[in-house]
Design a protein around this motif. Structure first.
Motif, PDB file in Angstrom:
ATOM      1  N   VAL A  14      -0.748   1.448 -13.619  1.00  0.00           N
ATOM      2  CA  VAL A  14      -0.534   2.868 -13.373  1.00  0.00           C
ATOM      3  C   VAL A  14       0.847   3.295 -13.868  1.00  0.00           C
ATOM      4  CG1 VAL A  14      -0.509   4.697 -11.633  1.00  0.00           C
ATOM      5  CG2 VAL A  14      -1.981   2.695 -11.319  1.00  0.00           C
ATOM      6  N   LEU A  31       2.074   2.987  -4.347  1.00  0.00           N
ATOM      7  CA  LEU A  31       1.050   2.351  -5.172  1.00  0.00           C
ATOM      8  C   LEU A  31       1.286   0.849  -5.305  1.00  0.00           C
ATOM      9  CD1 LEU A  31       0.621   5.004  -8.022  1.00  0.00           C
ATOM     10  CD2 LEU A  31      -0.613   4.801  -5.862  1.00  0.00           C
ATOM     11  N   ASP A  32       2.531   0.446  -5.351  1.00  0.00           N
ATOM     12  CA  ASP A  32       2.839  -0.979  -5.475  1.00  0.00           C
ATOM     13  C   ASP A  32       2.434  -1.770  -4.235  1.00  0.00           C
ATOM     14  OD1 ASP A  32       3.734  -1.466  -8.037  1.00  0.00           O
ATOM     15  OD2 ASP A  32       5.788  -0.838  -7.608  1.00  0.00           O
ATOM     16  N   SER A  34      -0.415  -1.584  -2.916  1.00  0.00           N
ATOM     17  CA  SER A  34      -1.833  -1.944  -3.057  1.00  0.00           C
ATOM     18  C   SER A  34      -1.971  -3.176  -3.946  1.00  0.00           C
ATOM     19  CB  SER A  34      -2.620  -0.780  -3.672  1.00  0.00           C
ATOM     20  OG  SER A  34      -3.944  -1.182  -3.992  1.00  0.00           O
ATOM     21  N   LEU A  37      -3.251  -2.455  -7.599  1.00  0.00           N
ATOM     22  CA  LEU A  37      -2.516  -1.589  -8.514  1.00  0.00           C
ATOM     23  C   LEU A  37      -1.157  -2.176  -8.844  1.00  0.00           C
ATOM     24  CD1 LEU A  37      -3.087   1.851  -6.700  1.00  0.00           C
ATOM     25  CD2 LEU A  37      -4.591   0.750  -8.356  1.00  0.00           C
ATOM     26  N   VAL A  39       2.481  -0.571 -10.803  1.00  0.00           N
ATOM     27  CA  VAL A  39       3.145   0.530 -11.495  1.00  0.00           C
ATOM     28  C   VAL A  39       3.956  -0.052 -12.646  1.00  0.00           C
ATOM     29  CG1 VAL A  39       4.808   2.412 -11.300  1.00  0.00           C
ATOM     30  CG2 VAL A  39       3.244   1.933  -9.404  1.00  0.00           C
ATOM     31  N   GLU A 113      -2.439   8.405   1.362  1.00  0.00           N
ATOM     32  CA  GLU A 113      -2.283   7.223   0.511  1.00  0.00           C
ATOM     33  C   GLU A 113      -3.628   6.625   0.123  1.00  0.00           C
ATOM     34  OE1 GLU A 113      -0.466   2.682   0.905  1.00  0.00           O
ATOM     35  OE2 GLU A 113       0.337   4.298   2.152  1.00  0.00           O
ATOM     36  N   ILE A 117      -5.193   6.170  -3.748  1.00  0.00           N
ATOM     37  CA  ILE A 117      -5.563   4.847  -4.266  1.00  0.00           C
ATOM     38  C   ILE A 117      -7.040   4.813  -4.639  1.00  0.00           C
ATOM     39  CG2 ILE A 117      -5.824   2.419  -3.639  1.00  0.00           C
ATOM     40  CD1 ILE A 117      -3.273   2.689  -1.983  1.00  0.00           C
ATOM     41  N   ILE A 120      -7.498   6.699  -7.890  1.00  0.00           N
ATOM     42  CA  ILE A 120      -7.044   5.910  -9.042  1.00  0.00           C
ATOM     43  C   ILE A 120      -8.080   4.865  -9.422  1.00  0.00           C
ATOM     44  CG2 ILE A 120      -5.327   4.196  -9.786  1.00  0.00           C
ATOM     45  CD1 ILE A 120      -3.248   5.789  -8.166  1.00  0.00           C
TER      46      ILE A 120
END
Length: 220
Positions: A14, A31-32, A34, A37, A39, A113, A117, A120
């Motif tokens: 991402v 995001l990090d 998850s 995922l 970044v 959140e 996710i 995405i």
């Protein structure tokens, strides 16, 4: 029976784009967290790093949309990768223009959140994600067309916000006054007026009001 292949990568790469460093860092950190995922880059804007975006080849771009980004919707090359935008005022958007520009997801900026996710992951697998309010606004646009008996072969649909701006133009208000009435910036008002002119195929406010009245978009 042949198995259906899942096109979603094991780890979704991402790229986060947000003008605000606070928002940029917050989205990247979220995001990090998850495991699905990662970044790969956080950017302040798209224009300055367009070549880098192409080189990095992200699976998904998460783009914090703001009023200074409105002109980008006409540049589809900016969105050659699956892009989700986070937008504050959903009523401002022109859904057709965004989808034509390659946007694959539209969410409110205050989305939870888990919602971001999930969006995405869905976009990475080839789906289009639209928040319910986006669908509702699209329906309002369709109802405006139906009410005014507008020939969609002749003009493009005005967004609900553009109709509000057009209505205020009938009073001869300045851009500053319109901005104050709608609680938006003068820059956004100028963009909306430019978009109205283009969609109604006019070049002056007087012409826009006249066409708007003829099409049933505004009332005196």
């Amino acid at each position: 029976m042949p198995q259906i292949q899942n096109s979603m990568p094991d780890i979704i790469r991402v790229m986060v784009v947000a003008a605000s460093p606070v928002i940029r860092m917050g989205l990247a950190a979220m995001l990090d967290d998850s495991p699905k995922l990662t970044v790969i880059k956080s950017l302040a804007d798209i224009d300055s790093f367009s070549e880098e975006i192409v080189q990095l080849q992200p699976d998904v771009m998460l783009f914090d949309w703001n009023e200074s980004n409105y002109e980008l919707i006409s540049h589809s090359s900016q969105f050659i990768f699956a892009t989700i935008i986070l937008i504050d005022e959903l009523e401002d958007i022109d859904l057709g223009a965004l989808l034509a520009a390659g946007i694959k997801g539209i969410l409110p900026q205050n989305s939870a959140e888990l919602t971001m996710i999930a969006a995405i992951e869905a976009v990475a697998s080839g789906l289009v994600v639209l928040y319910p309010e986006v669908i509702n606004n699209l329906q309002l646009q369709k109802e405006s067309i139906s009410h005014g008996k507008i020939d969609t072969n002749q003009i493009k649909t005005l967004t609900p916000r553009e109709i509000e701006v057009l209505q205020l133009l009938t009073s001869g208000l300045s851009n500053k006054a319109v901005a104050q009435q709608l609680h938006i910036s003068e820059h956004t008002v100028k963009f909306h007026i430019s978009s109205i002119f283009q969609k109604l195929d006019v070049s002056t406010r007087t012409e826009a009001v006249a066409v708007g009245m003829r099409l049933g978009l505004i009332m005196l």
